[in-house]
Design an enzyme around this catalytic site. Structure first.
Site: not given
Lengths: 433, 471
Positions: A307, A346, A117, A376, A351, A348
């Site tokens: 974002d 999930c 940015d 997560h 999890c 991830c």
């Protein structure tokens, strides 16, 4: 498969008939599927460092790091592009140093795409420390001893030590300076500087600054300069700004000026207006958007990229993002005895290995908890976007949206703005189809 | 001295897995991974599994970091190892105090000890303490013991010894066979033999008077124990008032098939003299010949003030075959001194303490075929302050010789940037590097001792002691 070099030279042959596409020096954009009801689409964005499927959520690593997450952990989650900030990196460690390190990718050990940015949002977040004129924005460093900014986290002694001899208590961010810093950082995409308050004056100044950025942009074969549409909440100004900036024929466009706490009922209209006035064959990026509902609604309105610091920031305060109900505040007593994972389905690492009870115990106390919940939350955001894309490909996006909204708001109390926004593109939340 | 050093090195190099009944070998000298609430600080397990998979399979839990989640541990299906995600085959040790934290004085009472948790202090009585041991199921732990109000006052030390004796007696009885009912401060009631720690090694503090000569029966009365006596019978149990804490009063019954006391705990952190006095009162014949004494733990707090070599008289009192652990002496120069005395296990607090101060271990612990240790860096650069402006534009790896994930992928400049901007990734990377180096140090030690090259160990030890390890 086509090499990145061929793509960048515009020699890629489209294999999707009739859908918008664009091939620039350092970017190609191919729409691969279009929702038959809404403005949502799935696209392939090819950048110098990676190929990104859109709609895409980009995690934010302001200071060349995602807080508490290694780059390889991000890769394991399937992240192809992340964000860093020009202004903050320009202050610390400095653009010259990053350039000496071989660029941001090498510096932070991230070999996929990076977007920087321009520093424009800092005109809002650091407004008490900045002043603006036609030349540019003068920032007083938030890290200096004289700063009154609430986010000056270092002690005065440390600030003086880190700044001593460098004369960096103030920085004049001109359009040229912003481009210079971003060029040195070496991001795949970066953004023109823009201006916020006093809306019309700011809009025209943003266009003039865009022209200065274009003149300063030299690394066209490896880096992409996106414009940022301004105009506040004024539809006439927004249309005018779109028109002017589209004339500059840039590889992509961002919708800016919507992270200042605007009413959502105004927000979605501006987003829809902009996507309707921006080229269909180029990526559209809505800046600072990260709440799950916003991501889904804006995707329906035709946005491709997002974002936000929200997923990782809220993780550090012990809040996990979930499909049912939106979020879990793991600090609450109720989770002390809950031995299930954050989300059963999930995939991830968090999890798969830790319970809500354990996270309740350590969150806000052990730094590792920030990492676990951040992992997560990023997985949640990326999986959400993946689900959006899959539903668009199957032309089942409206159904997906309805199911998603029911899960987010089990009691059916949908936000009015979301109902209106979705209705504007043909999704009626009151009907079960 | 030479003979002792040789014997010490030989002992320090043994495999203690079989001795402790562990499912795998534990080649010594080795370390216990320092953890908080079961986790290596700053590191998620996927990072550990991928980049630090060679670390010792031994973990230290400290009471302050697990006390607050004890109720959850008890309720969690699968128990403590599932809750804290600790592998089933990992060697687990539970200690009352955190070796990286300062000890608190003047906070214990007659019936409870203070545990400094992150949310504040908690007073723990014996019932709760033994509950914790039961819930955690460590392979090695110790009975609760008291900290004196002042480390230098003889009367305070004697008072602490009396309290420890009471705590030990109660803990011993909860674990043992005597008929007794104890009430905890929260109204919890436990009865004799109601604590089941599965035959794991529970150590008694020498200040508790639990180890020594006895006849197999216990008589007397107490004014301090907060319990009521069982009805008259062959197992009547009372405790004699401890007017002289240096007189041992309890002996594990000969017919106790599940010995309650299987180790000796010696807190040298407060006063070496205090510890020595108790050690010398032990029944040396019992201690040295007892096969029940599996382990001994020495606790230090500041080896700079109490040189390891001064522990020699204490070490001489320990059974030759027991597994010996020392905590609070994790700095490499202290480790080599302790290894020379025969210590086998250490806490890995040093890498954590370095990381907390944002320091980098910069020492090459490897050696060539000729066992020569060439200086790879000046001794004054054994530890680097990576946040210093010296490293702001240094694009070299953290160290040239390490080979860890961090040294292979990041520069000093980047880590400097993370430390200066106080980013969480900074201590994560430092922890990976410091642990990797520390593990290498122990592997070098073990390798040297396995080769039975005492001269090379001494050469290595001299080289280590020339360095400045900062903390």
């Amino acid at each position: 498969m086509f090499s990145d070099e061929l793509l960048m030279r515009g020699m890629f042959k489209a294999n999707v008939e009739g859908l918008p596409k664009f091939f620039g020096e350092a970017l190609s954009f191919q729409v691969e599927a279009q929702c038959s009801v809404t403005k949502a689409r799935v696209s392939r964005l090819t950048l110098p460092h990676s190929v990104v499927e859109t709609p895409v959520f980009m995690p934010v690593g302001t200071c060349a790091t995602l807080k508490g997450v290694l780059p390889e952990q991000l890769k394991c989650l399937g992240c192809e592009i992340m964000l860093s900030n020009t202004y903050h990196l320009g202050i610390r460690p400095g653009a010259d140093l990053v350039q000496s390190a071989g660029g941001l990718h090498k510096f932070m050990n991230w070999d996929r795409s990076v977007l920087t940015d321009s520093g424009g949002f800092q005109m809002v977040s650091l407004c008490k420390l900045s002043s603006v004129d036609e030349n540019g924005v003068t920032f007083q460093s938030p890290y200096s001893a004289n700063s009154d900014a609430e986010f000056c986290s270092e002690s005065k002694e440390e600030s003086l030590e880190s700044e001593s001899g460098s004369g960096k208590d103030t920085m004049l961010m001109t359009p040229e300076k912003s481009i210079e810093i971003q060029t040195k950082l070496g991001a795949d995409s970066y953004y023109a500087t823009r201006r916020r308050p006093r809306v019309e004056e700011a809009m025209w100044r943003s266009i003039r600054w865009l022209d200065r950025c274009i003149s300063a942009h030299v690394n066209t074969s490896n880096q992409n300069l996106f414009a940022i549409i301004q105009g506040g909440l004024d539809s006439t100004l927004r249309v005018k700004c779109c028109s002017e900036m589209v004339k500059r024929d840039l590889p992509g466009y961002a919708i800016g000026g919507l992270s200042g706490g605007e009413e959502k009922s105004d927000f979605w209209k501006v987003v829809s207006l902009c996507t309707g006035n921006l080229p269909r064959n180029k990526p559209r990026y809505c800046m600072g958007v990260g709440y799950a509902v916003d991501l889904v609604v804006c995707s329906a309105l035709g946005v491709d990229m997002y974002d936000c610091v929200f997923p990782t920031r809220t993780a550090r305060f012990g809040t996990a993002l979930v499909k049912n109900g939106g979020s879990l505040k793991l600090t609450q007593e109720v989770y002390k005895w809950d031995f299930s994972p954050i989300e059963d389905d999930c995939d991830c690492f968090t999890c798969k290995n830790y319970t809500r009870s354990y996270l309740n115990e350590i969150c806000c106390h052990e730094p590792v908890a920030s990492s676990l919940i951040s992992i997560h939350n990023i997985a949640y955001q990326l999986n959400l976007m993946k689900s959006v894309r899959e539903s668009i490909r199957k032309d089942e996006f409206p159904c997906f949206v309805k199911t998603f909204m029911k899960m987010q708001f089990p009691e059916g109390m949908y936000p009015n703005w979301a109902v209106e926004a979705l209705s504007s593109v043909g999704i009626d939340l009151s009907r079960d189809t | 001295m030479q003979k002792m050093v040789s014997e010490g090195l030989s002992k320090a190099a043994s495999d203690i897995g079989a001795r402790l009944g562990l499912p795998r070998k534990l080649q010594c000298p080795s370390y216990l991974l320092y953890t908080r609430c079961g986790r290596i600080p700053y590191l998620t397990d996927d990072i550990v599994e991928k980049h630090l998979s060679h670390l010792a399979k031994a973990r230290l839990l400290c009471l302050p970091s697990v006390m607050s989640c004890l109720p959850q541990i008890k309720c969690c299906p699968g128990g403590v190892r599932k809750y804290l995600r600790i592998p089933e085959d990992e060697f687990l040790v539970l200690l009352q105090h955190d070796p990286t934290e300062e000890r608190l004085f003047g906070v214990d009472t007659n019936s409870a000890c203070c545990v400094q948790m992150r949310g504040g202090r908690k007073m723990l009585d014996v019932v709760e303490y033994m509950d914790t041991v039961e819930a955690i199921q460590p392979k090695m732990s110790h009975f609760m013991y008291a900290t004196p109000n002042s480390p230098s006052s003889q009367s305070a030390l004697r008072k602490a010894a009396r309290r420890t004796a009471t705590h030990h007696m109660q803990g011993f009885l909860l674990k043992g066979q005597e008929s007794l009912e104890l009430s905890g401060q929260n109204g919890d009631k436990r009865t004799k033999g109601s604590i089941d720690s599965g035959g794991d090694c529970v150590m008694a503090d020498v200040g508790g008077g639990c180890i020594g000569r006895g006849t197999g029966s216990i008589e007397g009365e107490t004014k301090e124990a907060n319990h009521k006596t069982a009805p008259d019978g062959p197992n009547k149990t009372v405790v004699k008032q401890q007017t002289n804490p240096l007189v041992p009063s309890i002996y594990p019954p000969h017919n106790n098939s599940a010995a309650a006391v299987m180790g000796i705990h010696v807190d040298c952190s407060l006063s070496l003299q205090y510890a020595l006095t108790h050690m010398l009162e032990l029944d040396s014949q019992f201690v040295s010949s007892s096969s029940d004494i599996l382990a001994a733990a020495i606790v230090l707090s500041n080896p700079s003030q109490l040189p390891i070599s001064q522990l020699k008289p204490v070490v001489l009192q320990l059974p030759h075959t027991c597994v010996s652990l020392i905590t609070g002496a994790s700095r490499p120069d202290h480790v080599v001194d302790a290894v020379a005395l025969g210590f086998q296990l250490f806490d890995a607090g040093y890498p954590f303490l370095l990381t907390e101060k944002r320091l980098v271990l910069n020492f090459d612990f490897s050696f060539g075929d000729d066992f020569e240790f060439e200086p790879s860096s000046p001794v004054e650069q054994t530890v680097l302050d990576i946040g210093s402006s010296l490293y702001k534009d240094c694009f070299e790896p953290l160290t040239q010789f390490c080979g860890c994930y961090v040294c292979e992928n990041y520069s000093r400049a980047y880590v400097n940037h993370l430390v200066v901007t106080k980013e969480l990734l900074g201590p994560m990377l430092l922890m990976i590097h410091n642990l990797f180096c520390y593990d290498k140090f122990f592997k070098t030690l073990a390798s040297l001792l396995q080769r039975d090259t005492k001269d090379h160990f001494e050469s290595f030890s001299c080289r280590i002691k020339q360095c400045n390890f900062a903390i």
